[in-house]
Design a protein around this motif. Structure first.
Motif, PDB file in Angstrom:
ATOM      1  N   ILE A 107       3.518  -1.267   4.035  1.00 32.65           N
ATOM      2  CA  ILE A 107       2.579  -0.152   4.132  1.00 32.65           C
ATOM      3  C   ILE A 107       3.313   1.170   4.304  1.00 32.65           C
ATOM      4  O   ILE A 107       4.127   1.324   5.216  1.00 32.65           O
ATOM      5  N   ASP A 108       2.999   2.108   3.427  1.00 32.81           N
ATOM      6  CA  ASP A 108       3.532   3.463   3.558  1.00 32.81           C
ATOM      7  C   ASP A 108       2.800   4.169   4.704  1.00 32.81           C
ATOM      8  O   ASP A 108       1.592   3.995   4.858  1.00 32.81           O
ATOM      9  N   VAL A 109       3.521   4.950   5.507  1.00 34.67           N
ATOM     10  CA  VAL A 109       2.851   5.634   6.624  1.00 34.67           C
ATOM     11  C   VAL A 109       1.969   6.771   6.103  1.00 34.67           C
ATOM     12  O   VAL A 109       0.835   6.944   6.531  1.00 34.67           O
ATOM     13  N   GLY A 110       2.489   7.544   5.132  1.00 30.07           N
ATOM     14  CA  GLY A 110       1.725   8.681   4.611  1.00 30.07           C
ATOM     15  C   GLY A 110       0.871   8.286   3.429  1.00 30.07           C
ATOM     16  O   GLY A 110       1.359   8.156   2.313  1.00 30.07           O
ATOM     17  N   LEU A 111      -0.421   8.078   3.675  1.00 26.72           N
ATOM     18  CA  LEU A 111      -1.339   7.690   2.616  1.00 26.72           C
ATOM     19  C   LEU A 111      -2.445   8.739   2.525  1.00 26.72           C
ATOM     20  O   LEU A 111      -2.733   9.417   3.504  1.00 26.72           O
TER      21      LEU A 111
ATOM     22  N   THR B 161      13.319   3.378   5.957  1.00 26.37           N
ATOM     23  CA  THR B 161      13.126   4.806   5.754  1.00 26.37           C
ATOM     24  C   THR B 161      13.449   5.163   4.305  1.00 26.37           C
ATOM     25  O   THR B 161      14.389   4.647   3.712  1.00 26.37           O
ATOM     26  N   LYS B 162      12.624   6.073   3.773  1.00 27.80           N
ATOM     27  CA  LYS B 162      12.824   6.550   2.407  1.00 27.80           C
ATOM     28  C   LYS B 162      13.939   7.595   2.400  1.00 27.80           C
ATOM     29  O   LYS B 162      13.981   8.413   3.321  1.00 27.80           O
ATOM     30  N   PRO B 163      14.808   7.644   1.403  1.00 24.11           N
ATOM     31  CA  PRO B 163      14.863   6.696   0.276  1.00 24.11           C
ATOM     32  C   PRO B 163      15.508   5.385   0.720  1.00 24.11           C
ATOM     33  O   PRO B 163      16.373   5.381   1.584  1.00 24.11           O
TER      34      PRO B 163
ATOM     35  N   VAL C 285       0.876  -1.172   0.000  1.00 23.86           N
ATOM     36  CA  VAL C 285       0.000   0.000   0.000  1.00 23.86           C
ATOM     37  C   VAL C 285       0.912   1.220   0.000  1.00 23.86           C
ATOM     38  O   VAL C 285       1.597   1.497   0.989  1.00 23.86           O
ATOM     39  N   GLU C 286       0.941   1.911  -1.119  1.00 25.25           N
ATOM     40  CA  GLU C 286       1.878   3.041  -1.308  1.00 25.25           C
ATOM     41  C   GLU C 286       1.251   3.967  -2.341  1.00 25.25           C
ATOM     42  O   GLU C 286       0.842   3.522  -3.404  1.00 25.25           O
ATOM     43  N   ASP C 287       1.168   5.261  -2.018  1.00 26.08           N
ATOM     44  CA  ASP C 287       0.474   6.175  -2.930  1.00 26.08           C
ATOM     45  C   ASP C 287       1.394   6.801  -3.973  1.00 26.08           C
ATOM     46  O   ASP C 287       0.912   7.515  -4.860  1.00 26.08           O
ATOM     47  N   GLU C 288       2.716   6.548  -3.874  1.00 23.82           N
ATOM     48  CA  GLU C 288       3.597   7.065  -4.922  1.00 23.82           C
ATOM     49  C   GLU C 288       3.915   5.941  -5.902  1.00 23.82           C
ATOM     50  O   GLU C 288       4.661   5.005  -5.567  1.00 23.82           O
ATOM     51  N   PRO C 289       3.345   6.028  -7.125  1.00 25.07           N
ATOM     52  CA  PRO C 289       3.475   4.915  -8.070  1.00 25.07           C
ATOM     53  C   PRO C 289       4.933   4.554  -8.382  1.00 25.07           C
ATOM     54  O   PRO C 289       5.252   3.376  -8.533  1.00 25.07           O
TER      55      PRO C 289
HETATM   56 CA    CA Z   1       3.110   8.489   0.797  1.00 20.75          CA
END
Ligand code: CA
Length: 233
Positions: A55-59, A104-106, A11-15
């Motif tokens: 799962i991405d935290v920021g969705l 952690t990103k990146p 689940v990640e909103d950045e394609p």
């Molecule tokens: Ca995000």
């Protein structure tokens, strides 16, 4: 377990991030399904058969922490968080979420895939060991090792993490009386901070859930000793 059997939910909103993660996981033989919204991921998890969730935290709809809490109401699936903020790490590591790891990103997608492999190796052999006795014909309970869920008379039980751990512990050795202390050690991350009464409370909710499926008594109380699991005489 070969990776090709494992199914990963992303689940990640950045394609672009999702594509990189998918690519790395597929290269390692995993099957992946990607969703942009928390709600979509949650619905898929309720229906599908997944072994691990990333799962991405920021969705956009609601955050990964809330998603994790919703998932924990019905599933013990391992969860890895993706986070861009170091101040989120404390919460991820907090016990109340029950997350298994974070990056952690990146981050390097190959590194993430390695973490996935490590967690799946850690999760499945131990669960498989405990599953063996439950496969006997007389047991109405079946432990699904891959999904970390338990079926009772072919019906999937909706269990909290603690209920799941308690029941799978009892299931390891039917008829054996487990003390409250043994059950706490198996089910709590910090057993020294829990009270014996907590075991009783969770056993009570577990019994109620089992009874909804079938009237038979499965969990027996041994006064002053603990609990055991027994199948029909
Ligand atoms: Ca995000």
């Amino acid at each position: 377990m070969s990776n090709s059997q494992a199914n990963i939910l992303i689940v990640e909103d950045e394609p672009s991030i999702a594509d990189n993660v998918k690519f790395a996981l597929q290269l390692d033989g995993f099957d992946c399904q990607h969703f942009l919204l928390a709600e979509e991921g949650l619905n898929q998890l309720k229906e599908g058969c997944f072994d691990l969730a990333i799962i991405d935290v920021g969705l956009p709809d609601y955050n990964g922490f809330e998603l994790c809490k919703k998932i924990r109401q019905f599933s013990n699936i391992p969860i890895i968080f993706l986070t861009a903020r170091s101040d989120e790490i404390d919460r991820i590591l907090g016990l109340e979420l029950g997350a298994d790891d974070y990056v952690t990103k990146p981050f390097s997608p190959r590194e993430l895939s390695t973490r996935v492999k490590t967690i799946l190796r850690r999760v499945s052999p131990s669960v498989e060991k405990t599953a063996a006795p439950s496969k006997s014909k007389t047991s109405p309970l079946q432990l699904d090792t891959k999904r970390a869920c338990i079926f009772y008379h072919q019906e999937q039980l909706v269990l909290t993490r603690i209920e799941f751990l308690l029941l799978s512990t009892l299931l390891q050795s039917p008829e054996q009386v487990f003390s409250r202390e043994q059950l706490m050690t198996a089910a709590w991350e910090n057993p020294e901070h829990s009270l014996d009464r907590a075991v009783d409370t969770h056993i009570k909710t577990l019994r109620a859930k089992l009874k909804l499926v079938h009237p038979d008594q499965l969990i027996y109380t041994h006064r002053g000793l603990g609990y055991s699991l027994r199948f029909g005489q």
